[in-house]
Every structure is written in C-alpha cells, then in structure tokens.
Design an enzyme around this catalytic site. Sequence first.
Site, short mmCIF file in Angstrom:
data_model
loop_
_atom_site.label_atom_id
_atom_site.label_comp_id
_atom_site.label_asym_id
_atom_site.label_seq_id
_atom_site.Cartn_x
_atom_site.Cartn_y
_atom_site.Cartn_z
N GLY A 10 0.83 -1.20 0.00
CA GLY A 10 0.00 0.00 0.00
C GLY A 10 0.86 1.24 0.00
N TYR A 13 -1.65 7.23 1.69
CA TYR A 13 -1.41 8.30 2.64
C TYR A 13 -0.74 7.82 3.92
CZ TYR A 13 -3.98 11.73 -0.08
OH TYR A 13 -4.38 12.60 -1.07
N THR A 133 -6.28 1.42 9.28
CA THR A 133 -7.29 1.56 10.32
C THR A 133 -8.32 0.44 10.14
OG1 THR A 133 -6.99 3.95 10.39
CG2 THR A 133 -9.01 3.07 11.36
N PHE A 169 -1.39 7.25 13.96
CA PHE A 169 -2.09 8.38 14.55
C PHE A 169 -1.61 9.65 13.86
CE2 PHE A 169 -2.11 5.11 17.85
CZ PHE A 169 -3.46 5.06 18.19
N CYS A 279 -10.69 9.06 7.62
CA CYS A 279 -10.88 8.26 8.84
C CYS A 279 -12.14 8.55 9.64
CB CYS A 279 -9.66 8.41 9.75
SG CYS A 279 -8.17 7.63 9.12
N LYS A 281 -15.31 9.89 9.45
CA LYS A 281 -16.65 9.40 9.10
C LYS A 281 -16.67 7.87 9.02
CE LYS A 281 -20.30 9.59 5.62
NZ LYS A 281 -20.72 10.13 4.30
#
Length: 468
Positions: A10, A13, A133, A169, A279, A281
């Site tokens: 991946g 971001y 996440t 985070f 993240c 929503k």
Amino acid sequence: MEIRNICCIGAGYVGGPTMAVIANYCPNIQVNVVDINPERIDQWNDDDFSKLPIFEPGLAEIVKKCRGVNLHFSNEMENQIKKADMIFISVNTPTKVKGIGAGQAIDLKYVEASSREIAKYSEGFTIVVEKSTLPVKTAQTIKDILDAESKSKEKFTEKNFAVLSNPEFLAEGTAINDLNNPDRILIGGDNKEAIDSLVRIYTNWVDKSKVLTTDLWSSELSKLIANAFLAQRISSINTISALCEATGANIKDVALAVGMDKRIGKYFLNSGPGFGGSCFKKDISNLVYISNHYGLSEVAEYWQKVLDINLWQQKRFVELIVKQMFGTISSKKIAILGFAFKSNTNDTRESPAIYICRKLIEEGAILNIYDPKVSQNQINKDLKGCKEDLNVPNNNKKWTFSNSLYETFNDTDAAIFMTEWEEFQNLDWSTISPKMRKPAWIFDTRSIIKKNVIKKYGINIWQVGSGS
C-alpha cells in the site's frame, strides 16, 4: 530477531510517508513499498518530486534523500514479500457500499487480499503488521488466513507468522512531524519477539517511554476510539458555532476560554464546515455498526449523532448562503477557495467542499474552484455528474477550475473559504474587490479572514460562529 528487509503493501497516505520516515531513521533496513496501482508507483518514482502522489510538508525531501538507497517503490508484490522479514499492511479500508453493513461496516477485501498474498509468497518467519485503520478483531481474520496457508504446506508451522497491530495516529498536513515526533507508538500483539523487533525499529528515533504495548484487540480498538473522540469534539464545537451566531457571541472567544481548561485542552476546538478525511466518518460509522452488532443500540445512537451533526453543519451553511444572497443563487458565480478537507494536504476524501459544492450547483450556482494542491482531475472525479447543464450559461459549465488565486474572484457574486490554507489569510483585497460584482459576499467557514479589512471595500462578510 533483526529486521533487515521491510515490505509495505500500500503506497497511500499511510504507507508512503510512514515507510519514508522509517527508511530515513533506519539506514540499515531496506524498505520496499509495493502497490498494485502502476500509476501511483510511477508518481512515487518521478524525478520531479513535486509530482509525488501525496503532498505532505517535508515528505518530498525525505523521499529525495532515501529513494534508491534504502527506500524503493515498485509493483513487485511477490518478490518483495518473499524477501521481507516484516510486512506492513497499509491498504485502503473503505466503508462498504452494498450488502450487509452498507454505509457503516468497513470493507476488508483489500486486507484479505493482502493477507492471502503474504500467506502465498512469504518465506520463513514473517512478522505481519496491521497499519491500516481496522475494526477490532481484524487481526483474527489475518491470523486465520495465514494459519490456513501454513497448515496447508507441511514444511511450514503456525509459528511462521506473527501478527501485530500498529495503528497510525497521523493528521494529514502534519504527518511527517507526527511521525518524527509522535505522541505515542502503539503496538498490540501476543508474540514478544515480534513486538520487540518492531519496538527496536521505532526506538531509533522515538523515546522508549512513548512506546505502548498492549494486546491486539486493545490496539485495534484504540485507533477507532481516538478518531471517534476527535470527531466528537469537532461536531460539539460546531453546534456551539450556531449558538454563537444566534446569540451574538464569538466562537473563537468561546473556544479559547473553554480550551484553556486543562481538563479539556485547546485542540480540535476550531469550528468549521465539518470534519473530512479518510478516517473520521468511516471509523465512526464502523463504531455505530459494531455497537449495533453487540446490541448496544444506545451507544450506536450516540455516535450516529456525531455524524448527523457533521452533515447538519454543511446543510446549514448552504441554506445560510442562499438566504444571504437574496434567496437565490441561480446563475450567480461563486468562488470556492479550497477543496481539500484541510490545509497542507491534497486529500479530498469526505471533504466538506464536495457536499457544499454539489448543493450549490443544485441551486443553480456557477463555481470557480481554486486549491493550491488539489488537481482539476481530482475535483472532476469528486464532482462527477455535476459538470454539464444546458440550463446554465458560461459554456454550459457548472464549475470551472482556476489556476490563479486572484482570477478565481473574477465576476463573482460571492466567495466561500472552505480550506484554511495560509495563502488565503493575507489577501490583497484592494485587488479582489474590483473583480467582484456588488453587493459582494464573503462566506468564511474557517474564521481566517480579517473582517475589518474587507469591510473597508464594501464587501459583506459572514464568519462561522460570529454573531455580528
């Protein structure tokens, strides 16, 4: 176990910036970022570092320093998995759009696909790290896939894989600083050797006192809850912005006073058009889904309200804009300043600008859109279906892309500041004022414009949370 070779599945971001920082601080580790998207990999390998697929302050400098030395980007999934001692899963985890849990549950298809690739191609003992996440208990899914593969080959045992949870985070726009100076590093797992190996990587630049180790499930849930609490604060302060407007109070003063209470703190008390990004929503929707799954309907309703308030704030802004502009914006030209969901990023996922622009177009407005980092192609994707309309002028276009900040104001009836880019905060209003059709309006959804300055030029202004 000494880690010599890392593979990250991946190049988005999370994966791109995280691996760049690890490569920067760990020169003895070869870091290979792989992705199935060849176009994205080409962008990471472009000699023009301004064309990296992700904009983060400081990222290009690190990639320039490490790429080709111990940081590599490729589509060689099989080869890099085989070589890796440690594999990070940093793939997209979108919300399901259909089927059971649609609109709330997280779609784990990319996580499962990555796990199967790891199970198929890895060799020897491999540490698998969840970086995306993920909903709580996802690690068990990964474990089941890896164990099934190892058991299907007699030469392997279940101990060939150790699964860790290491949630990110990061705040977009400050991701590199967040990686360089994290509040904490959270690692969940049940294999001490694997945990120690990951701890040793981070302690190359992070004080060990900031590294927290837990069980897998606590680690997975902590990320979800951290995002939920942050989003909750944004929705809370946005409800107060409406109250300030109704009572004559000022949201900045209220937020300052409340934020000085050390039990509350000043962060995430800036009122605006609502939270966006990849993240908040998604994670709150998943929290609602999980709560309902376990029969905790009151908990689900509570967190659903955080999402409802976020959308309510955006609807409220659209209604207010129409009302202030004499009840109609049909065929009126409006400048949109900022399309990313926040400053210092080119990410538009769940950006409030998308919803607000769509609604303004539905009302018949013609938009001039400018953002210093978001491309015309990306805006076109986000506003797909809103481009052509035979009933509006300006060559039948509902919106146009502007390459120049000041030209965005040409012949406009209003300008809406959607993103708090620094370059928007000290504009030359003597240049802008003649470009706008009077009576002109400024709608400042971020409270970044100096009201006393533009009022000198006869321009009306509304700011979020300001009662004046």
